[in-house]
Structures are given as structure tokens and as C-alpha cells.
Design an enzyme around this catalytic site. Sequence first.
Site, PDB file in Angstrom:
ATOM      1  N   ARG A  47     -52.435 -43.661  -4.140  1.00  0.00           N
ATOM      2  CA  ARG A  47     -52.548 -42.694  -3.025  1.00  0.00           C
ATOM      3  C   ARG A  47     -51.919 -41.356  -3.399  1.00  0.00           C
ATOM      4  O   ARG A  47     -52.572 -40.319  -3.282  1.00  0.00           O
ATOM      5  CB  ARG A  47     -51.954 -43.276  -1.732  1.00  0.00           C
ATOM      6  CG  ARG A  47     -51.859 -42.270  -0.599  1.00  0.00           C
ATOM      7  CD  ARG A  47     -51.724 -42.883   0.804  1.00  0.00           C
ATOM      8  NE  ARG A  47     -50.904 -44.078   0.869  1.00  0.00           N
ATOM      9  CZ  ARG A  47     -49.568 -44.099   0.843  1.00  0.00           C
ATOM     10  NH1 ARG A  47     -48.880 -42.967   0.754  1.00  0.00           N
ATOM     11  NH2 ARG A  47     -48.907 -45.225   0.906  1.00  0.00           N
ATOM     12  N   TYR A  99     -68.962 -22.980   9.300  1.00  0.00           N
ATOM     13  CA  TYR A  99     -69.358 -24.382   9.403  1.00  0.00           C
ATOM     14  C   TYR A  99     -68.873 -24.909  10.760  1.00  0.00           C
ATOM     15  O   TYR A  99     -67.686 -24.827  11.068  1.00  0.00           O
ATOM     16  CB  TYR A  99     -68.750 -25.169   8.247  1.00  0.00           C
ATOM     17  CG  TYR A  99     -69.000 -26.647   8.365  1.00  0.00           C
ATOM     18  CD1 TYR A  99     -70.292 -27.159   8.234  1.00  0.00           C
ATOM     19  CD2 TYR A  99     -67.966 -27.530   8.647  1.00  0.00           C
ATOM     20  CE1 TYR A  99     -70.531 -28.512   8.371  1.00  0.00           C
ATOM     21  CE2 TYR A  99     -68.205 -28.885   8.779  1.00  0.00           C
ATOM     22  CZ  TYR A  99     -69.488 -29.367   8.640  1.00  0.00           C
ATOM     23  OH  TYR A  99     -69.732 -30.710   8.788  1.00  0.00           O
ATOM     24  N   ASP A 182     -63.082 -20.858   2.634  1.00  0.00           N
ATOM     25  CA  ASP A 182     -64.034 -21.939   2.372  1.00  0.00           C
ATOM     26  C   ASP A 182     -65.046 -21.381   1.376  1.00  0.00           C
ATOM     27  O   ASP A 182     -65.848 -20.512   1.711  1.00  0.00           O
ATOM     28  CB  ASP A 182     -64.690 -22.365   3.689  1.00  0.00           C
ATOM     29  CG  ASP A 182     -65.652 -23.543   3.523  1.00  0.00           C
ATOM     30  OD1 ASP A 182     -66.172 -23.737   2.404  1.00  0.00           O
ATOM     31  OD2 ASP A 182     -65.891 -24.241   4.519  1.00  0.00           O
ATOM     32  N   LYS A 207     -71.091 -30.878  -1.623  1.00  0.00           N
ATOM     33  CA  LYS A 207     -72.233 -29.976  -1.741  1.00  0.00           C
ATOM     34  C   LYS A 207     -72.508 -29.633  -3.210  1.00  0.00           C
ATOM     35  O   LYS A 207     -72.787 -30.519  -3.988  1.00  0.00           O
ATOM     36  CB  LYS A 207     -71.967 -28.739  -0.872  1.00  0.00           C
ATOM     37  CG  LYS A 207     -71.454 -29.070   0.545  1.00  0.00           C
ATOM     38  CD  LYS A 207     -72.456 -29.797   1.408  1.00  0.00           C
ATOM     39  CE  LYS A 207     -71.861 -30.358   2.695  1.00  0.00           C
ATOM     40  NZ  LYS A 207     -71.140 -29.421   3.535  1.00  0.00           N
TER      41      LYS A 207
HETATM   42  C1  LIG Z   1     -70.224 -29.487   4.588  1.00  0.00           C
HETATM   43  C2  LIG Z   1     -69.279 -28.369   4.775  1.00  0.00           C
HETATM   44  C3  LIG Z   1     -67.970 -28.607   5.227  1.00  0.00           C
HETATM   45  C4  LIG Z   1     -67.476 -29.992   5.580  1.00  0.00           C
HETATM   46  O1  LIG Z   1     -67.440 -30.807   4.465  1.00  0.00           O
HETATM   47  P1  LIG Z   1     -67.630 -32.425   4.542  1.00  0.00           P
HETATM   48  O2  LIG Z   1     -67.537 -32.815   3.122  1.00  0.00           O
HETATM   49  O3  LIG Z   1     -68.958 -32.663   5.192  1.00  0.00           O
HETATM   50  O4  LIG Z   1     -66.515 -32.937   5.398  1.00  0.00           O
HETATM   51  C5  LIG Z   1     -67.131 -27.518   5.355  1.00  0.00           C
HETATM   52  N1  LIG Z   1     -67.553 -26.262   5.072  1.00  0.00           N
HETATM   53  C6  LIG Z   1     -68.800 -25.997   4.648  1.00  0.00           C
HETATM   54  C7  LIG Z   1     -69.203 -24.597   4.359  1.00  0.00           C
HETATM   55  C8  LIG Z   1     -69.709 -27.047   4.495  1.00  0.00           C
HETATM   56  O5  LIG Z   1     -70.958 -26.784   4.089  1.00  0.00           O
END
Ligand SMILES: *Cc1c(COP(=O)(O)O)cnc(C)c1O
Length: 384
Positions: A47, A99, A182, A207
Site C-alpha cells: 500500500r 470534467y 488537470d 485516458k
Molecule cells: C476522466 C477524467 C477524470 C476522472 O478520471 P477517472 O480516471 O475517470 O476517475 C478527470 N479529469 C479529466 C479531464 C478526465 O477526462
Amino acid sequence: MKPATHVVHQGIEPDRQTGAVILPINLSTTFERDPDGEYSRGYYYSRPDNPTRGVLERCLAELEGGQVGACFSSGSAASMAVFQSLDPGDHVIAPLEAYHGTIKMLRTIGARWGLTHTQVNTTDTSAVERAMTEKTKLIWLETPSNPRLQISDIAAIAEIAWANGAKHAGRIGSHGVLLVCDNTLATPLLQSPLSLGAGAVMHSTTKYLSGHGDVLGGALVFADEKSELAQRVRDVQVQVGAVPSPFDCWLALRGIKTLALRVRAHCDNAARVAAFFDKHPRVEAVHYPGLPGHPGHELATRQMRGFGGLLSFEVPGGQAGAMAMIARLGLIRRATSLGGVESLIEHRASMEAQPSMTPDNLIRLSVGIEDPDDLIADLDQALR
Ligand SMILES: *Cc1c(COP(=O)(O)O)cnc(C)c1O
């Protein structure tokens, strides 16, 4: 090393015992102590730290130009670790468009945690400045934003964060008010927020980084390993344990090996598709920062090294018109998410948490790495 080289080699040497060139997956949850009780090899339990996860964390830190990385079981868990590192009563500035899950998190779990937040149009730097209060500890940025690819000025907003940090010394993070970006849509290859003054970068590795629609994961990379934010996030990661499995880390690392190739193909294809939409009589608007008519085009040209693979467009007939267009597609998959090798399309407003700012005739398209002629042919017959 240049990024295209680093994504392939990832700082890995062949396995010392076997000579294996490919990183082994280390599934062990526990690690042996030395006879004297020490853990001289650095690991004691999976962990807090796992060898496979460690490779991914160092690889992402290197790609983002940061000092340290921390991986999570999803992008959302990574975002939440940042919010959980704040104290009740702290104030967060967040974008109007981002998001939807991040905003929902602030509205629901963040509010119960005692955080307050203000959503502002972060493409207007002065609006960010006006939203600053005595209690502001964090500016959250998403650029390009989801789903209209709005572009915010990272360097200018970082300056606001720094200026306010200087006025209110002693706040979380060694740089005063923190700026966290982000960077999911841009990937580390197209945009480097830390070099523009951000304190940390967040990724949904689900992604582009993993890139094949088969891993859920998230990551944070910090400019300063010793910053209070980095330390607190590491506490959340280790104590709460929303960490990715070694296998998921390995899949992410395997995806990252082709990141440079994939991102180039995504960018080229998205540019082709955006130009096609721009001229199409059945398309009312296209949102892609690579188009000269996009309001963020000039800033994106300065701030990014490419415009990415995500775009959105608007069609006549509201939600019904958008749904009907999507229903006629043959090749492009009707599914949420983005950044995988196959193109994915969705009616965005109906996927987002309410209230949503997204127009009801807006369709989001994650352009994959297929031959762009096939994508355009499919889109064209569906529009017609
Ligand atoms: C998908 C996404 C998230 C969230 O990520 P998860 O892996 O689905 O929890 C946050 N920010 C952006 C820009 C995203 O495309």
C-alpha cells in the site's frame, strides 16, 4: 532524454536476476526485513510502496518535469487526495467548465469535508484574481477543458497563486496558494504545467497515458517533493490506500511506451476531423483549439506543443438531433471516456452531473488513431 525516448525506456534497466528486458510485474504485497529489522531494499508493504507502481510514479514525474509522483486507483481518487489534503474551511477556485466529476466532488464530498469553492471562467485570468479570498488555498485548473476545449493561461494564473502566497505566508504548499492543473487532455507531451509555475499536475491515466481503454488510474506529480501538499497527498495515498494494482501500473507503463506515437496520430487525426467539421454545412460549431477561429487558439499555440485528440461539435436539432446523428454512426463507438486508440463519441450533456453548462446539441468526439479518411466518411454519412 527527450520525452519520446523516455516514454520507451522509462528509466528501467533489464532485470538484474534474469536479464528480462521487459519490466516484471511485482505482485508481492509484503517484503522481507533484514536480520537487523531494517528494510534496506526500500519496500515493506504494497500500500505505501510497490516496485511496479514506483516505476510508473518516477516515469510520470520525469515526463512532467516534477520531483515526485503519486499514483491512484483512478483520476478521481487522485483529485480527491488533493481536496482531502486541504483543511475544513479552506476555499477552492475551480473552473466553470471542467470534467463534471471534479466539480461534483467539490459540490458534494468536498462540501461535507468543509471546503468551499467558487467556480469562475478561468479563461479570464482577472476573474480568477477577483475570486481570491483570504481563505483560498487552491486554484484548480483544467486546460484544455472538458468538453469545449477552453484554454486557460497557466503561467498568468500561476502568478496570481504565487502573488497571493507571498501575501499570506505559511499556507499549504511551499508556494502559497496552490495551482493544480488537470493535464489529462494535453498529456505530458503536449503541455508542461509545472514549467509554467503550477505546483502539481493531475492525470486520469485511464485516458491517453494508458491509451487502450483497459486501465483505470490516476496520478499526481509535484514540482516540490517537500511541499506541504506533496507530503499530505502522500499521507492520503499511503493511509487511505486508493492505489492502483501492480498489474494496472504495468498496463499503464506498457501504454506509455507508445505515447509519443499515439499522441502524434491523435493530434493529426483530430486536426483533419476538425477541419472537416469546420466546413460542413450540418455542423453549427466546432470546438478545437487547433482551429484559428477557436477563442483559445493563440494561447494554446504558445502554451502547448500540439492541440490534442479531443474535440466537440454542435449539430442542428438540439439533443434529439445530436442523438440521431450519433445513432447513424457505424465505425465510431458510442461510449464515454477518451484517449484510447479507438474513436469514441458521446452526447455529453446527458452524461454529465447536473447542473451542466454543456449545450444540449453538443457531441464530444475522442478522435482515435484509425485512418482519418474512414472516420471522416463515417461522420459525413451520419451528418447527412
Ligand atoms: C476522466 C477524467 C477524470 C476522472 O478520471 P477517472 O480516471 O475517470 O476517475 C478527470 N479529469 C479529466 C479531464 C478526465 O477526462
